[in-house]
Structures are given as C-alpha cells and as structure tokens.
Design a protein around this motif. Sequence first.
Motif, PDB file in Angstrom:
ATOM      1  N   VAL A  67      27.908 -32.957  -5.739  1.00 46.65           N
ATOM      2  CA  VAL A  67      26.600 -33.251  -4.991  1.00 46.65           C
ATOM      3  C   VAL A  67      26.302 -34.660  -5.231  1.00 46.65           C
ATOM      4  O   VAL A  67      25.314 -35.165  -4.622  1.00 46.65           O
ATOM      5  N   GLY A  68      26.917 -35.427  -5.965  1.00 49.80           N
ATOM      6  CA  GLY A  68      26.662 -36.971  -6.313  1.00 49.80           C
ATOM      7  C   GLY A  68      25.320 -37.129  -7.085  1.00 49.80           C
ATOM      8  O   GLY A  68      25.135 -38.171  -7.275  1.00 49.80           O
ATOM      9  N   ASP A  69      24.644 -36.152  -7.908  1.00 51.38           N
ATOM     10  CA  ASP A  69      23.696 -36.219  -8.798  1.00 51.38           C
ATOM     11  C   ASP A  69      23.933 -35.251  -9.646  1.00 51.38           C
ATOM     12  O   ASP A  69      24.046 -34.195  -9.714  1.00 51.38           O
ATOM     13  N   ALA A  70      23.533 -35.748 -10.948  1.00 47.45           N
ATOM     14  CA  ALA A  70      23.736 -35.012 -12.426  1.00 47.45           C
ATOM     15  C   ALA A  70      22.663 -33.993 -11.983  1.00 47.45           C
ATOM     16  O   ALA A  70      21.546 -34.057 -11.760  1.00 47.45           O
ATOM     17  N   ALA A  71      22.754 -32.874 -12.853  1.00 42.64           N
ATOM     18  CA  ALA A  71      21.962 -31.566 -13.008  1.00 42.64           C
ATOM     19  C   ALA A  71      20.705 -32.346 -13.881  1.00 42.64           C
ATOM     20  O   ALA A  71      20.898 -32.978 -14.701  1.00 42.64           O
ATOM     21  N   GLU A  72      19.700 -31.784 -13.375  1.00 47.81           N
ATOM     22  CA  GLU A  72      18.574 -32.107 -14.339  1.00 47.81           C
ATOM     23  C   GLU A  72      18.176 -31.071 -15.589  1.00 47.81           C
ATOM     24  O   GLU A  72      18.002 -29.747 -15.093  1.00 47.81           O
ATOM     25  N   LEU A  73      18.317 -31.396 -16.793  1.00 49.67           N
ATOM     26  CA  LEU A  73      18.311 -30.578 -17.949  1.00 49.67           C
ATOM     27  C   LEU A  73      16.936 -30.544 -18.427  1.00 49.67           C
ATOM     28  O   LEU A  73      16.409 -31.885 -18.843  1.00 49.67           O
ATOM     29  N   THR A  74      16.259 -29.869 -18.672  1.00 49.34           N
ATOM     30  CA  THR A  74      14.849 -29.678 -19.555  1.00 49.34           C
ATOM     31  C   THR A  74      14.892 -28.547 -20.499  1.00 49.34           C
ATOM     32  O   THR A  74      15.414 -27.520 -20.120  1.00 49.34           O
ATOM     33  N   GLU A  75      14.165 -28.519 -21.463  1.00 44.87           N
ATOM     34  CA  GLU A  75      13.796 -27.539 -22.343  1.00 44.87           C
ATOM     35  C   GLU A  75      13.062 -26.555 -21.490  1.00 44.87           C
ATOM     36  O   GLU A  75      12.300 -26.712 -20.776  1.00 44.87           O
ATOM     37  N   PHE A  76      13.457 -25.131 -21.791  1.00 40.64           N
ATOM     38  CA  PHE A  76      12.725 -24.035 -21.268  1.00 40.64           C
ATOM     39  C   PHE A  76      12.520 -23.096 -21.976  1.00 40.64           C
ATOM     40  O   PHE A  76      12.885 -22.859 -23.291  1.00 40.64           O
ATOM     41  N   ASP A  77      11.212 -22.665 -21.629  1.00 36.61           N
ATOM     42  CA  ASP A  77      10.573 -21.713 -22.662  1.00 36.61           C
ATOM     43  C   ASP A  77      10.738 -20.120 -22.080  1.00 36.61           C
ATOM     44  O   ASP A  77      10.437 -19.664 -21.046  1.00 36.61           O
ATOM     45  N   LEU A  78      11.743 -19.640 -22.709  1.00 34.87           N
ATOM     46  CA  LEU A  78      12.253 -18.208 -22.503  1.00 34.87           C
ATOM     47  C   LEU A  78      11.372 -17.208 -22.737  1.00 34.87           C
ATOM     48  O   LEU A  78      10.666 -17.281 -24.057  1.00 34.87           O
ATOM     49  N   PRO A  79      11.054 -16.189 -22.030  1.00 36.45           N
ATOM     50  CA  PRO A  79      10.082 -15.217 -22.278  1.00 36.45           C
ATOM     51  C   PRO A  79      10.558 -14.443 -23.715  1.00 36.45           C
ATOM     52  O   PRO A  79      11.838 -14.252 -23.964  1.00 36.45           O
ATOM     53  N   ASP A  80       9.664 -13.801 -24.417  1.00 36.58           N
ATOM     54  CA  ASP A  80       9.917 -13.227 -25.558  1.00 36.58           C
ATOM     55  C   ASP A  80      11.058 -12.088 -25.580  1.00 36.58           C
ATOM     56  O   ASP A  80      12.293 -12.096 -26.342  1.00 36.58           O
ATOM     57  N   GLU A  81      10.771 -11.414 -24.520  1.00 38.38           N
ATOM     58  CA  GLU A  81      11.965 -10.248 -24.145  1.00 38.38           C
ATOM     59  C   GLU A  81      13.171 -10.817 -23.938  1.00 38.38           C
ATOM     60  O   GLU A  81      14.208 -10.244 -24.686  1.00 38.38           O
ATOM     61  N   MET A  82      13.371 -11.775 -23.357  1.00 34.70           N
ATOM     62  CA  MET A  82      14.770 -12.334 -23.055  1.00 34.70           C
ATOM     63  C   MET A  82      15.165 -13.130 -24.229  1.00 34.70           C
ATOM     64  O   MET A  82      16.526 -12.922 -24.459  1.00 34.70           O
ATOM     65  N   ARG A  83      14.446 -13.530 -25.029  1.00 36.36           N
ATOM     66  CA  ARG A  83      14.849 -14.256 -26.348  1.00 36.36           C
ATOM     67  C   ARG A  83      15.575 -13.085 -27.111  1.00 36.36           C
ATOM     68  O   ARG A  83      16.595 -13.244 -27.656  1.00 36.36           O
TER      69      ARG A  83
END
Lengths: 313, 273
Positions: free
Chosen positions: A231-247
Amino acid sequence: MILLCGIPSEPPLALVREALDEMSEPYVLFNQRQFPATEMSFEVTGGKVTGELRINGAGYRLDDFSGVYVRLMDDRMLPELKAEPPDSPLRLYCRALHDTLMRWCEIAPTRVVNRAAPMGSNSSKPYQTQLIRQYGFEAPESLVTNEADLVRDFRRSHKAVIYKSMSGVRSIVQTMTDADEERLELIRWCPTQFQEFVEGFNVRVHVIGAGLYATAARTEATDYRYAYRQVGDAAELTEFDLPDEMREKCVILAKGLGLAFAGIDLKLTPDGRVFCFEVNPCPAYSYYQANTGQPIATGLAKYLAGFGEVMVN
Amino acid sequence: MWLVLCSSNDISGHWVYEGLKSRGLDPVEMVFAEVLPFSLSFEHRVGVGGVSARITLSDGRVIDSREVRGAINRLLAVPSTHLTGLPDGEYAAQEFSAFFLSWMYTLPEPILNRATPQGLCGQWRHPSEWVVLAANAGLRAPLYRHSSHDQINEAFAERRLFPSGTPTRTLIVAAGKVRGADAPDSIREGCVRLSEIAETSLLGIEFVSEGPDEWVFAGASPLPDLRYGGHELLDHLAFTLRGNIEANPPQDPSADAAEPGNAGRSFLATAAL
C-alpha cells in the motif's frame, strides 16, 4: 553463563548481546563464521548430560550454561564454505560441529531458546492451527484444496479471501482477486491454502517465559510485514495493552507448544473477537523493538539469565 | 472405517492389515504412501466449526476424517519425487508435506501413532535423545558420546548405540501393553514408561543382552517391525482400534494360523541391529 549461537551482527542476536552487556551477565558467543576454531563434545551417562565447548582454545563446561539462545543460519550457506566442495573436510567438520551443538540443545538440562523439535509445528500452518484451537483461540475459516469449485464457493461465502503458503516457506499474504479466480485451475497440481479475511488490526505478541510484549500493527495492507510494498506506506507499530485473559492464554499457548520464546500473531476484530493465525517459533523481534522501543531483548536476556519461571523443558 | 497407512513395500503394514481384517474390523482400508500425492481431490477445512479432511484417492476410494474410527499409521514419508525439477517443485513439495501432516492430525483417536512434525508415523528421535529418555524411564542405557570430530554421516543415520550386527531383542509397546520377546517385568514396565514419556503409543524398543538378566537399551523406533509382537499384538491393536482399552484383550486362537510371520506364544523376537 549464557551461550549465544549465530551471527553476531544479526539484529536479534546483537540486541540480546547488548542487553546482556547492560546487565553485566556473562556470556559466551559461538560465532558460526568462526566454526573452524570451535570444538564441542558431550556425553550421556545414566541420563545425565555433560560436555565441553572450546572456542579459540578457551574451554567451557556445558553444565555451566544456564541459558542458550540459538539463532543459527543454515551452516551450509556460510560464506566460509562457498568455495568448498560438498564433501570437503572443512564442510564436513562444520556440519558435524553444528550437529553436535543442535543435538546437545535438544537434551541440555537448561533454558534453551528454542529447542528444534517444538519449532516444527510451524512447518504446517493448518497443523499448527489445529494445535492453537486446543488452547481456546479462534481460528479463521480456512480451506486447503486442489478443487477450483470449492474455492469459488468458499470465496462467495466470505466478504474477502486471502491465500498464503501452508508450509514453513515464507510467503506474502495476498487478497484473492477476480484475476486470481481466472487462474484457479492451476491449483489442481498442489493443494493450496485459502482463508477468510478477518477485519481488524494485527497484534504480535512476543512471549518470553511467563512474560510478554504485545505490539499492535495498523495498516490497510493485507500483510502488514509488507505494507510498504502493498500500500506504499509502512505499518504503524505501537505498544499494545493486551487484556489479562488474553495474556494468560498466550503464555499458556507458547508453553503448550514447548516454546520458551514465541511470536504469536493475533488479529482483534471490531466486534471483540480474537483470532490467532500462527505462532512463530523463532521470532525476529528486533523489527518490533526498533519500532516501539519495547525492551524485548532485555526480557529475553533476563529469561536466559535465569530470571522467572522455566516454562518448558 | 479403520485405516492402515503404510508404504506399499511395508511388510509389517500388510501383516497388520490382514491381522485386523481377520479379527473382524470392517471396513479396514490400506492406503499406500505412494498413492497419496496423486489423489484426485483434497479438501481440508479448519475453522470455528471444527476440522475436517476428505481425500479422494485415484482408485475412487474416499477417506473422510469424520468417518475414520482409528488408524495404524506407518507413514514414513509421502513421496514428492514427481515434483523434482519442476518450476516451484521444491515449494510444492513442502506444501504437500505440510498438507499431509495436517491431514493426518485430523484423524481421530485411536491412532497409533499420531503424526508429528518430526515424523509422520510418530516422532523420530536421535540416539542421544533416546538414551536420556530411556534412563528417565528406568531402563539401563549405554554410555553415549558425541563430538564435533566424529566422522559419522548423520544424514544416513549411521550413528548407533551398538555396532551394526549386534544381536538384539525387540519389544513392542502398543497403547500401554508390551508384546514381543520374553522380558522381566521391570523391563516391560520401563518400556511402557518410555512409550509414555516419548509420547509414542506404538513403539519398538530394542535391547542388547549383556548377561542373563542384563537388558541394555539399544534403540527405539516409532516404525518397528510389528511382527515381533505376534498375534497378541494384533489382538491388542484390534481391541484398541475398536476404542477399548483394558488389561486383557480377548484372544482369537483361530487367528494364529492365518497370520504371516506369527510364531505363536513362544515367539522370541530376536534380530540384528
């Protein structure tokens, strides 16, 4: 003492080395490119594994290694062997050394990131998906077939469909188009994997022992790793706060697959569902660390140094 | 439907197929590795609704995972030589390999053995792993040495725990039961433990005798010659495939005469490594 194995300039290995230096943790580096100056032997008696690694004349007892990070490139492709015939003594020695190292890693009673056997699940994506489902993750609807008509029906029943390799061979995920449908008969030669396109954003979760780092990747591209190309543009990467259950589920999944270090690819949908696409057993985490500043290498270094719970044997 | 998956030249595969049929399992389909890549149709689905796989073989037989009740799996590999030299042939070979691993994993229990990434018929392990596992199982294992200066071609599996030609005795563990050579209880119990910790429900285990009661572990394989287990093994396999697990499966005395390679109750499994 920690053993690092690979090419020192390769980013994931280099970052762990920097982290160990910052922690003042002692380590030994096996530089694959210096294999002629390296020797290794081990023995097993009554189930106990002992041995020695010698690099440039310095000896290290294998029992003294509390952790091993294995980030090896294919030893047959080392530049030092480029001019060597297939059965040259140098080439055979290189192979024997790497074989000795890998065999020891499989049975070493220490933290190995990662042993070879559990990494095998990634050689078949649909197989790995079957394992992933057992840990309570949703898996996208997938069809593997050599029947064009089945694919057409599958495409009609989903808003969008992607296709990608099902083996360990890396491929760029592509959205199926009308033009692809016109050449669909070609799949009769080889079953091919098609998958419903899941709306939402990607989250890469690096699990290290019982800890993890989650990174969101937002882009319009089908495959965020190749966003610039698609798509001509790099993905935006950011720290993500994953819910406890998913962690917790991610940690249990990595442990269940026998991986002390894993890169879990999730997609979170607008309606709150969480899909798991695959688990990478040898994650090139440096890309995520470089874009977010998340201290993944430090987490890995701490695990190797003996911090936290041993997750897999 | 029950399956016996094997190569066309796998004598043990043929033997177990005939043995299961004679014990009343019906239908039992024998599927050869050599025909799998030339199947007419592959359809494998994974998703929220579950997992399924359906293969239509070139002879018209349909193998639908939802209709399989159990399998003896002796697939060493699915051939891919027909792809050699073709454009993308190497890629296609890996895709086929990935497909068959996943397909086999869809087959329901009981399956002996379940496919793994380290071997379609169960996990292949290096002798260095086996000696650790054997010791953990309480079996006496020989000293194992490995060095970067060893001149052994691992690609051809030349590394052995004992020299080639050393006489051995073979025990077969199948779903928790030991069949084959007469062995002390401690050895049989160790074999069951080894099968459990190796997560390989059908396992051939070889021993070298270093004295009247000295059984030394000499190797293990997820693809043993099942004939060492004799008719008692066939009884147990048939019983297990029917979904029954109990200590003393029923005997079928009439089956003895019909089974090739069956030497009866006095069968002493011996071989050379």
